[in-house]
Scaffold this active site. Structure first.
Site, PDB file in Angstrom:
ATOM      1  N   LYS A  52      28.248  59.394  26.224  1.00  0.00           N
ATOM      2  CA  LYS A  52      27.160  59.745  27.160  1.00  0.00           C
ATOM      3  C   LYS A  52      26.314  60.894  26.617  1.00  0.00           C
ATOM      4  O   LYS A  52      25.098  60.922  26.804  1.00  0.00           O
ATOM      5  CB  LYS A  52      27.733  60.130  28.531  1.00  0.00           C
ATOM      6  CG  LYS A  52      28.256  58.947  29.324  1.00  0.00           C
ATOM      7  CD  LYS A  52      28.880  59.386  30.644  1.00  0.00           C
ATOM      8  CE  LYS A  52      29.662  58.245  31.266  1.00  0.00           C
ATOM      9  NZ  LYS A  52      30.462  58.664  32.424  1.00  0.00           N
ATOM     10  N   ASN A  86      29.921  58.458  47.395  1.00  0.00           N
ATOM     11  CA  ASN A  86      31.131  58.816  46.659  1.00  0.00           C
ATOM     12  C   ASN A  86      31.683  60.131  47.205  1.00  0.00           C
ATOM     13  O   ASN A  86      31.115  60.719  48.117  1.00  0.00           O
ATOM     14  CB  ASN A  86      30.835  58.897  45.150  1.00  0.00           C
ATOM     15  CG  ASN A  86      29.714  59.876  44.871  1.00  0.00           C
ATOM     16  OD1 ASN A  86      29.813  61.054  45.162  1.00  0.00           O
ATOM     17  ND2 ASN A  86      28.608  59.366  44.311  1.00  0.00           N
ATOM     18  N   LYS A 134      22.458  59.984  26.174  1.00  0.00           N
ATOM     19  CA  LYS A 134      21.486  60.618  27.074  1.00  0.00           C
ATOM     20  C   LYS A 134      20.772  61.806  26.421  1.00  0.00           C
ATOM     21  O   LYS A 134      20.034  62.525  27.077  1.00  0.00           O
ATOM     22  CB  LYS A 134      22.175  61.033  28.380  1.00  0.00           C
ATOM     23  CG  LYS A 134      22.841  59.839  29.100  1.00  0.00           C
ATOM     24  CD  LYS A 134      23.290  60.148  30.514  1.00  0.00           C
ATOM     25  CE  LYS A 134      24.086  58.973  31.088  1.00  0.00           C
ATOM     26  NZ  LYS A 134      24.277  59.023  32.530  1.00  0.00           N
ATOM     27  N   PHE A 140      27.138  65.956  33.235  1.00  0.00           N
ATOM     28  CA  PHE A 140      28.548  65.912  33.606  1.00  0.00           C
ATOM     29  C   PHE A 140      29.035  64.484  33.371  1.00  0.00           C
ATOM     30  O   PHE A 140      28.276  63.537  33.587  1.00  0.00           O
ATOM     31  CB  PHE A 140      28.728  66.264  35.089  1.00  0.00           C
ATOM     32  CG  PHE A 140      28.827  67.744  35.329  1.00  0.00           C
ATOM     33  CD1 PHE A 140      27.729  68.560  35.144  1.00  0.00           C
ATOM     34  CD2 PHE A 140      30.033  68.312  35.730  1.00  0.00           C
ATOM     35  CE1 PHE A 140      27.815  69.930  35.361  1.00  0.00           C
ATOM     36  CE2 PHE A 140      30.129  69.678  35.953  1.00  0.00           C
ATOM     37  CZ  PHE A 140      29.027  70.490  35.762  1.00  0.00           C
ATOM     38  N   LYS A 161      21.019  46.795  62.325  1.00  0.00           N
ATOM     39  CA  LYS A 161      22.449  46.872  62.013  1.00  0.00           C
ATOM     40  C   LYS A 161      22.980  45.484  61.643  1.00  0.00           C
ATOM     41  O   LYS A 161      22.709  44.504  62.354  1.00  0.00           O
ATOM     42  CB  LYS A 161      23.176  47.414  63.251  1.00  0.00           C
ATOM     43  CG  LYS A 161      24.609  47.755  63.005  1.00  0.00           C
ATOM     44  CD  LYS A 161      25.266  48.278  64.283  1.00  0.00           C
ATOM     45  CE  LYS A 161      26.762  48.377  64.077  1.00  0.00           C
ATOM     46  NZ  LYS A 161      27.489  48.381  65.341  1.00  0.00           N
TER      47      LYS A 161
HETATM   48  N1  CTP Z   1      23.430  60.381  36.163  1.00  0.00           N
HETATM   49  C1  CTP Z   1      22.102  60.291  36.521  1.00  0.00           C
HETATM   50  N2  CTP Z   1      21.623  59.163  37.115  1.00  0.00           N
HETATM   51  C2  CTP Z   1      22.431  58.109  37.339  1.00  0.00           C
HETATM   52  C3  CTP Z   1      23.787  58.187  36.969  1.00  0.00           C
HETATM   53  C4  CTP Z   1      24.261  59.336  36.375  1.00  0.00           C
HETATM   54  O1  CTP Z   1      21.355  61.246  36.306  1.00  0.00           O
HETATM   55  N3  CTP Z   1      21.938  57.023  37.928  1.00  0.00           N
HETATM   56  C5  CTP Z   1      23.917  61.603  35.502  1.00  0.00           C
HETATM   57  C6  CTP Z   1      24.953  62.376  36.286  1.00  0.00           C
HETATM   58  O2  CTP Z   1      24.340  63.380  37.094  1.00  0.00           O
HETATM   59  C7  CTP Z   1      25.816  62.989  35.202  1.00  0.00           C
HETATM   60  C8  CTP Z   1      25.718  62.001  34.050  1.00  0.00           C
HETATM   61  O3  CTP Z   1      24.556  61.217  34.314  1.00  0.00           O
HETATM   62  O4  CTP Z   1      25.320  64.226  34.743  1.00  0.00           O
HETATM   63  C9  CTP Z   1      26.895  61.108  33.873  1.00  0.00           C
HETATM   64  O5  CTP Z   1      27.243  60.515  35.085  1.00  0.00           O
HETATM   65  P1  CTP Z   1      28.507  59.550  35.174  1.00  0.00           P
HETATM   66  O6  CTP Z   1      28.605  58.995  36.567  1.00  0.00           O
HETATM   67  O7  CTP Z   1      29.711  60.198  34.597  1.00  0.00           O
HETATM   68  O8  CTP Z   1      28.137  58.425  34.144  1.00  0.00           O
HETATM   69  P2  CTP Z   1      27.239  57.158  34.155  1.00  0.00           P
HETATM   70  O9  CTP Z   1      26.181  57.385  33.154  1.00  0.00           O
HETATM   71  O10 CTP Z   1      26.806  56.825  35.529  1.00  0.00           O
HETATM   72  O11 CTP Z   1      28.232  56.054  33.570  1.00  0.00           O
HETATM   73  P3  CTP Z   1      29.505  55.321  34.259  1.00  0.00           P
HETATM   74  O12 CTP Z   1      29.286  55.387  35.737  1.00  0.00           O
HETATM   75  O13 CTP Z   1      29.446  53.978  33.704  1.00  0.00           O
HETATM   76  O14 CTP Z   1      30.714  56.105  33.817  1.00  0.00           O
END
Ligand code: CTP
Length: 404
Positions: free
Chosen positions: A341, A213, A345, A327, A292
């Site tokens: 979230k 990303n 969490k 975040f 590959k």
């Molecule tokens: N995070 C994590 N492990 C993952 C995904 C997310 O620890 N596999 C943590 C990120 O570091 C961040 C938080 O969870 O602090 C929220 O991440 P975000 O990408 O906004 O949310 P997701 O829980 O992944 O939900 P979605 O992608 O469905 O919005």
């Protein structure tokens, strides 16, 4: 509160001793001036053999001090007033001679007299020949000064001007600058060990391709730097990022979400505060091709993905006394999603990020965030630099931890 990121209302007195590294003091002075500090330079007599007062006068816009009893300067400021005006006193490069004089309580020129007279915190950045550095007389002098509360940025190993290779090279001016900032920053995180995750993760498809990303790591690195400057021990678990490791921070470099999970769990016990700023890839390819992936004979290609572990959710389930910050990167229904979230969490603080806004989110130097606490508390911060956002997040953590 926050870090003294800019030094606008600060006066820095910097003493420069005679040594080949004296030219690097010009770079350091430039960093202070750029950050807005009022800088006054004292040159010892031998420093003037290596660099001229005019260089520093041009950089600082202030007269440079070279003599103990200068008739004009004496009338205007008196020979120890520099010592009084300093918010912080830096000596870079500091020679073995100067350190020896200060350790012995000698004050026989303007620099040593000012050091004797100042009540400001003092930072020495020594530079010398490796054998002088190793000399027990020098080491005892430095140890004695450390014990008395003087701070040191140790020299680094490298080729020395005298032809020897070893420890004795002046530390990087950027590092001396960070140490100076830390001396001017309230140490309100001194009792904390902060674990920060930052950057993207990469999930390999084959040896040459990956899913990732747009995260650059800037927000997480700003948090790591700010926490360190405020006195915390900082462990930074970082996905691939081009950013330099902040001064004094221990970085564990990882690539995939699975590696990030392992690194976090291996150090998690030590942490008192965990800030998960990383943009973890939610999915990874179900199989990683050993070679590959070729296009011949294939008009389209589907990738089967499987879910990565949610590291933060896992930490939330076993967090104990730790303070957990997440975040939320969202493109719609920011607050609603972020609150969900926060609860799911088991977090103490959520930083909600609308990543569709132009000057917020991934890979820009600014951010626009809202801080959400567990009790419906909400603070909307205006657009500001990621360094400033980091300062606000730490302020909030400090306040909430004091309440608990
Ligand atoms: N995070 C994590 N492990 C993952 C995904 C997310 O620890 N596999 C943590 C990120 O570091 C961040 C938080 O969870 O602090 C929220 O991440 P975000 O990408 O906004 O949310 P997701 O829980 O992944 O939900 P979605 O992608 O469905 O919005």
């Amino acid at each position: 509160m926050g870090i003294a990121m800019h030094l606008r209302d600060k006066t820095i007195v910097i003493g420069v001793c005679g040594g080949i590294a004296a030219y690097k003091a010009a770079e350091l002075v430039r960093l202070y001036v750029k950050a807005g500090a009022e800088v006054h330079v004292i040159l010892t007599r031998s420093a003037q053999e290596f660099i001229t007062p005019l260089t520093f006068q041009t950089l600082t816009g202030n007269p440079v001090h070279t003599e103990m009893f200068n008739l004009v300067q004496e009338r205007e400021i008196g020979h120890i007033s520099l010592a009084d005006r300093a918010d912080v006193f830096v000596v870079a490069p500091a020679t073995a001679n100067l350190i020896g004089k200060v350790a012995a309580g000698l004050a026989d020129d303007l620099l040593s007299t000012s050091l004797m007279a100042t009540k400001a915190p003092v930072l020495f950045a020594p530079a010398m020949n490796v054998n002088m550095w190793d000399n027990p007389i020098y080491q005892q002098n430095q140890a004695r000064l450390r014990m008395l509360g003087y701070r040191f940025v140790d020299p680094v190993t490298g080729f020395l001007a005298c032809g020897w290779e070893g420890k004795g090279k002046l530390a990087d001016p950027a590092e001396i600058f960070e140490e100076t900032l830390a001396l001017l920053t309230p140490q309100d995180f001194a009792d904390e060990t902060v674990l920060v995750t930052a950057g993207p993760t990469r999930e390999e498809i084959d040896p040459v391709r990956f899913i990732s990303n747009y995260s650059s790591g800037k927000m997480g690195y700003a948090l790591a730097r700010a926490a360190r400057l405020r006195g915390a021990r900082v462990i930074l678990v970082s996905g691939p990022s081009a950013l330099a490791v902040p001064w004094g921070v221990e970085r564990l470099a990882v690539v995939s979400a699975e590696e990030m999970r392992e690194a976090v769990l291996s150090r998690w016990e030590e942490a008192t505060v965990v800030i998960k700023a990383a943009a973890v890839a939610d999915y990874r390819p179900a199989v990683r091709a050993a070679g590959k992936v070729k296009k011949e004979g294939r008009e389209s290609l589907s990738l089967a993905l499987e879910k990565n572990p949610d590291i933060l959710a896992e930490l939330g389930r076993r967090k104990g006394h730790r303070f957990l910050v997440g975040f939320a990167a969202e493109t719609s229904d920011l607050l609603e999603n972020a609150r969900k979230k926060l609860r799911a969490k088991n977090l103490d603080l959520m930083v909600a990020n609308d990543v569709t806004q132009e000057r917020a989110g991934f890979d820009v130097d600014t951010n626009i965030v809202r801080l959400l606490g567990p009790d419906e508390a909400e603070e909307a911060l205006p657009e500001m630099s990621k360094d400033e956002v980091a300062g606000h997040i730490l302020d909030r953590i400090r306040a909430l931890r004091r309440k608990a």
